[in-house]
Design a protein around this motif. Structure first.
Motif, PDB file in Angstrom:
ATOM      1  N   TRP A   7       0.837  -1.210   0.000  1.00 21.53           N
ATOM      2  CA  TRP A   7       0.000   0.000   0.000  1.00 21.53           C
ATOM      3  C   TRP A   7       0.869   1.257   0.000  1.00 21.53           C
ATOM      4  O   TRP A   7       0.649   2.178  -0.795  1.00 21.53           O
ATOM      5  CB  TRP A   7      -0.919  -0.019   1.219  1.00 21.53           C
ATOM      6  CG  TRP A   7      -1.966   1.051   1.209  1.00 21.53           C
ATOM      7  CD1 TRP A   7      -3.220   0.955   0.690  1.00 21.53           C
ATOM      8  CD2 TRP A   7      -1.853   2.389   1.742  1.00 21.53           C
ATOM      9  NE1 TRP A   7      -3.899   2.135   0.872  1.00 21.53           N
ATOM     10  CE2 TRP A   7      -3.080   3.030   1.510  1.00 21.53           C
ATOM     11  CE3 TRP A   7      -0.835   3.076   2.379  1.00 21.53           C
ATOM     12  CZ2 TRP A   7      -3.316   4.348   1.909  1.00 21.53           C
ATOM     13  CZ3 TRP A   7      -1.063   4.385   2.769  1.00 21.53           C
ATOM     14  CH2 TRP A   7      -2.283   5.007   2.541  1.00 21.53           C
ATOM     15  N   VAL A  11       1.280   4.171  -3.004  1.00 20.56           N
ATOM     16  CA  VAL A  11       1.003   5.596  -2.772  1.00 20.56           C
ATOM     17  C   VAL A  11       2.242   6.448  -3.030  1.00 20.56           C
ATOM     18  O   VAL A  11       2.187   7.462  -3.735  1.00 20.56           O
ATOM     19  CB  VAL A  11       0.488   5.794  -1.326  1.00 20.56           C
ATOM     20  CG1 VAL A  11       0.405   7.271  -0.987  1.00 20.56           C
ATOM     21  CG2 VAL A  11      -0.880   5.140  -1.161  1.00 20.56           C
ATOM     22  N   ASN A 217      -7.257  11.671  -8.339  1.00 18.49           N
ATOM     23  CA  ASN A 217      -7.588  10.650  -7.351  1.00 18.49           C
ATOM     24  C   ASN A 217      -9.028  10.740  -6.878  1.00 18.49           C
ATOM     25  O   ASN A 217      -9.641   9.713  -6.574  1.00 18.49           O
ATOM     26  CB  ASN A 217      -6.631  10.755  -6.160  1.00 18.49           C
ATOM     27  CG  ASN A 217      -5.233  10.292  -6.482  1.00 18.49           C
ATOM     28  OD1 ASN A 217      -4.931   9.105  -6.515  1.00 18.49           O
ATOM     29  ND2 ASN A 217      -4.343  11.243  -6.757  1.00 18.49           N
ATOM     30  N   CYS A 394      -5.991   3.690  -1.779  1.00 24.30           N
ATOM     31  CA  CYS A 394      -4.737   4.255  -2.288  1.00 24.30           C
ATOM     32  C   CYS A 394      -4.951   5.649  -2.869  1.00 24.30           C
ATOM     33  O   CYS A 394      -4.041   6.483  -2.822  1.00 24.30           O
ATOM     34  CB  CYS A 394      -4.127   3.333  -3.338  1.00 24.30           C
ATOM     35  SG  CYS A 394      -3.620   1.709  -2.726  1.00 24.30           S
ATOM     36  N   GLY A 397      -4.936   7.964   0.085  1.00 24.63           N
ATOM     37  CA  GLY A 397      -3.567   8.087   0.579  1.00 24.63           C
ATOM     38  C   GLY A 397      -2.697   8.912  -0.335  1.00 24.63           C
ATOM     39  O   GLY A 397      -1.802   9.634   0.123  1.00 24.63           O
ATOM     40  N   ALA A 398      -2.932   8.840  -1.650  1.00 22.46           N
ATOM     41  CA  ALA A 398      -2.140   9.634  -2.598  1.00 22.46           C
ATOM     42  C   ALA A 398      -2.375  11.129  -2.392  1.00 22.46           C
ATOM     43  O   ALA A 398      -1.446  11.934  -2.500  1.00 22.46           O
ATOM     44  CB  ALA A 398      -2.484   9.234  -4.027  1.00 22.46           C
TER      45      ALA A 398
END
Length: 439
Positions: A7, A11, A217, A394, A397-398
Motif C-alpha cells: 500500500w 502511494v 484521485n 490508495c 492516501g495519494a
C-alpha cells in the motif's frame, strides 16, 4: 511482500511519478528561452505548444513501456513458486472463505477459529473447470486456472524464465473464436486505459502536480467505488457505514481544495486585482481546462477496473499471468499512438535538446523506476491479496502524501490554514478506517 508495504509503495510511487512528470513538463525544461540558452539546435520552427504536445505523447508512450516491465519483474520476484504460492493461497483462501460463509448458512462454521476454517477442503466450495485434452496445441482458459495450483507451479519452476512460460500461458486455445474473443477483451481494456493515461499526462502539462493529483484521485475514487457497487464486485457489507465514511472523505477533499486558493494567496502565488477585486491568476483557464480534462478523462478507468476484475482479475491467475495480460494491453495502447506519428518528427527534434541535460534524464528515469513501475506492480499485487475495493484507499492516501510532498518541496511558498489542517485530519481518519474495514 505484505499488504501494508504494498500500500505504501503504491502511494509513494504515485506521488513520485506525478511530481516527476510535472517537473518534466514545467517551464524549467520546456521553456523556449531556457532551451535557446542551453541547446545546440535551431528551434526557430518549433513552438511552445508543439513542444508540450510532443512531450505529452512521449511521456504517454513511456508510461505504457513501463507497464510492460511488470512481466519480467513479476518473474523475478516469483522465481520460487512454492513460497509465492503459499503466501498468496493463504490470503486467497481467507478472502474466499469469508465471502462464502454468509452464503452457506447451513454449514456449521461458527465457533471455530479462522485457522481451522482455512484448513478445510475448499474443493467443494470453489468450482474447478475440467482439464483440457492433452492434444491441445495451446493451453485454454481452463488449463490457465489449473496451472495456477501449487503442483502445476512447482512442476514449471525450471522453465519459469522462458518466453513460453512468460507469454505462452496467456494465449487462449488455438481456435478462431477464443482468440478473437481474447483480442477483443484486450482492445476494450486498452481503449478504456488509453484515455485516462493521456488526459492525466495532458493535465500535468497545464496545471501543478497537486491540483492534478487532487482531481485525478478524487474522480478515480468516485467512479471506481460507484461501479464496483453497481456491478456487484464490492462486498455488500455495512454499506451505509462505509458510505458515510466515504462521504466524509469527499467532504474533506472539498475543504482542502477550497482552502487551497486561500493558502496560495497567503503564500504570494496569487494576487487580488485592486480595481475589480478579482483574483489575478494568469493560469486560471489552464487549471480549469486541466481539471475538466482529467476529471472527465478518468471516467473510463472505472469500466477498466470492472472488466479487468471480471476477465483477468481472478485469483486463479498468477501475478505473472496478470502482468502478461497487462503487458498485452500496454502494447495495444502503444499501437494506438500511431495516429500521432507525424508528431514524432517534432518530438525527435525536441528531445535532442535535452541530450546534455542530466537533470532532465534523471528525473525521467526516477519517474519510471521509482514511480510508475512500483506503483503499478503494487496495485497488481494488492488486487490479488485484497478485495478490489481496497485499492480505492490508495487514492485517498495519494492525496494525503501529495500534500506532504508539496509542503516538503516548497516550504517557503506553502502556507497552511486551519481548515486545511482539519480537512487533512478528516481525510486521514477516513483513509485509515476504510483501510481497516475493506480488507
Amino acid at each position: 511482500m505484505s499488504r501494508t508495504i504494498a500500500w505504501f509503495t503504491a502511494v509513494i510511487g504515485y506521488v513520485i511519478q506525478t511530481k516527476s512528470l510535472s517537473v518534466i513538463q514545467s517551464d524549467k525544461f520546456l521553456s523556449l528561452d531556457s532551451i535557446r540558452s542551453g541547446g545546440h539546435m535551431d528551434i526557430s520552427k518549433v513552438t511552445a505548444g508543439q513542444m508540450r504536445e510532443a512531450m505529452t505523447i512521449y511521456l504517454t508512450f513511456l508510461h505504457f513501456v513501463a507497464i510492460m516491465l511488470l512481466l519480467p519483474i513479476a518473474a523475478l520476484f516469483t522465481k520460487n513458486p512454492e513460497v509465492e504460492t503459499e503466501y498468496e493461497m493463504e490470503h486467497t483462501q481467507e478472502y474466499e472463505l469469508q465471502e462464502m460463509l454468509p452464503r452457506n448458512r447451513g454449514a456449521s462454521f461458527e465457533g471455530r477459529p479462522l485457522s481451522m476454517d482455512l484448513s478445510l477442503d475448499l474443493s467443494n466450495l470453489i468450482p474447478h473447470e475440467p482439464t483440457p485434452p492433452a492434444a491441445s496445441v495451446m493451453p485454454s482458459s481452463a488449463s490457465l486456472s489449473a496451472s495456477s495450483s501449487p503442483t502445476a507451479l512447482t512442476s514449471s519452476q525450471g522453465n519459469l524464465f522462458s518466453l513460453q512460460n512468460m507469454f505462452g500461458f496467456i494465449l487462449p486455445a488455438f481456435s478462431a473464436g477464443s482468440t478473437a474473443l481474447y483480442v477483443m477483451k484486450l482492445l476494450i481494456l486498452a481503449s478504456f486505459l488509453m484515455i485516462p493515461v493521456f488526459t492525466y499526462m495532458l493535465a500535468l502539462s497545464l496545471s501543478p502536480a497537486f491540483d492534478v493529483a487532487l482531481i485525478h484521485n478524487t474522480s478515480v475514487f468516485e467512479i471506481v467505488t460507484l461501479l464496483y457497487g453497481v456491478c456487484g464486485i464490492s462486498r455488500r457489507k455495512y454499506i451505509f457505514r462505509n458510505f458515510m465514511v466515504m462521504s466524509a472523505a469527499l467532504f474533506s477533499i472539498l475543504i482542502i481544495s477550497y482552502t487551497k486558493a486561500t493558502c496560495d494567496m497567503l503564500a504570494g502565488k496569487l494576487s487580488i486585482n485592486p480595481t475589480t477585486g478579482e483574483v489575478s491568476d494568469p493560469y486560471l483557464f489552464d487549471r480549469l481546462k486541466a481539471s475538466l480534462l482529467c476529471g472527465l478523462g478518468n471516467l473510463p478507468i472505472g469500466l477498466f477496473a470492472v472488466m479487468w476484475n471480471r476477465w483477468f482479475g481472478q485469483r486463479s491467475n498468477t501475478i505473472q499471468q496478470q502482468s502478461a495480460h497487462l503487458s498485452m494491453v500496454a502494447i495495444i495502447c502503444i499501437i494506438m499512438l500511431a495516429p500521432f506519428g507525424p508528431r514524432f518528427t517534432i518530438f525527435y527534434d525536441c528531445i535532442q535538446l535535452f541530450n546534455g541535460d542530466e537533470l532532465f534524464w534523471l528525473t525521467l528515469v526516477c519517474s519510471i523506476f521509482l514511480g510508475t513501475v512500483p506503483f503499478m506492480y503494487s496495485l497488481l499485487y494488492l488486487n490479488r491479496v485484497s478485495p478490489p475495493e481496497y485499492l480505492t484507499t490508495c487514492n485517498l492516501g495519494a492525496i494525503i502524501f501529495m500534500g506532504i510532498m508539496e509542503w516538503l518541496t516548497e516550504p517557503v511558498q506553502t502556507t497552511i490554514v486551519r481548515w486545511e489542517v482539519i480537512g487533512y485530519i478528516i481525510l486521514s481518519l477516513s483513509c485509515i478506517f476504510l483501510s481497516m474495514v475493506l480488507i
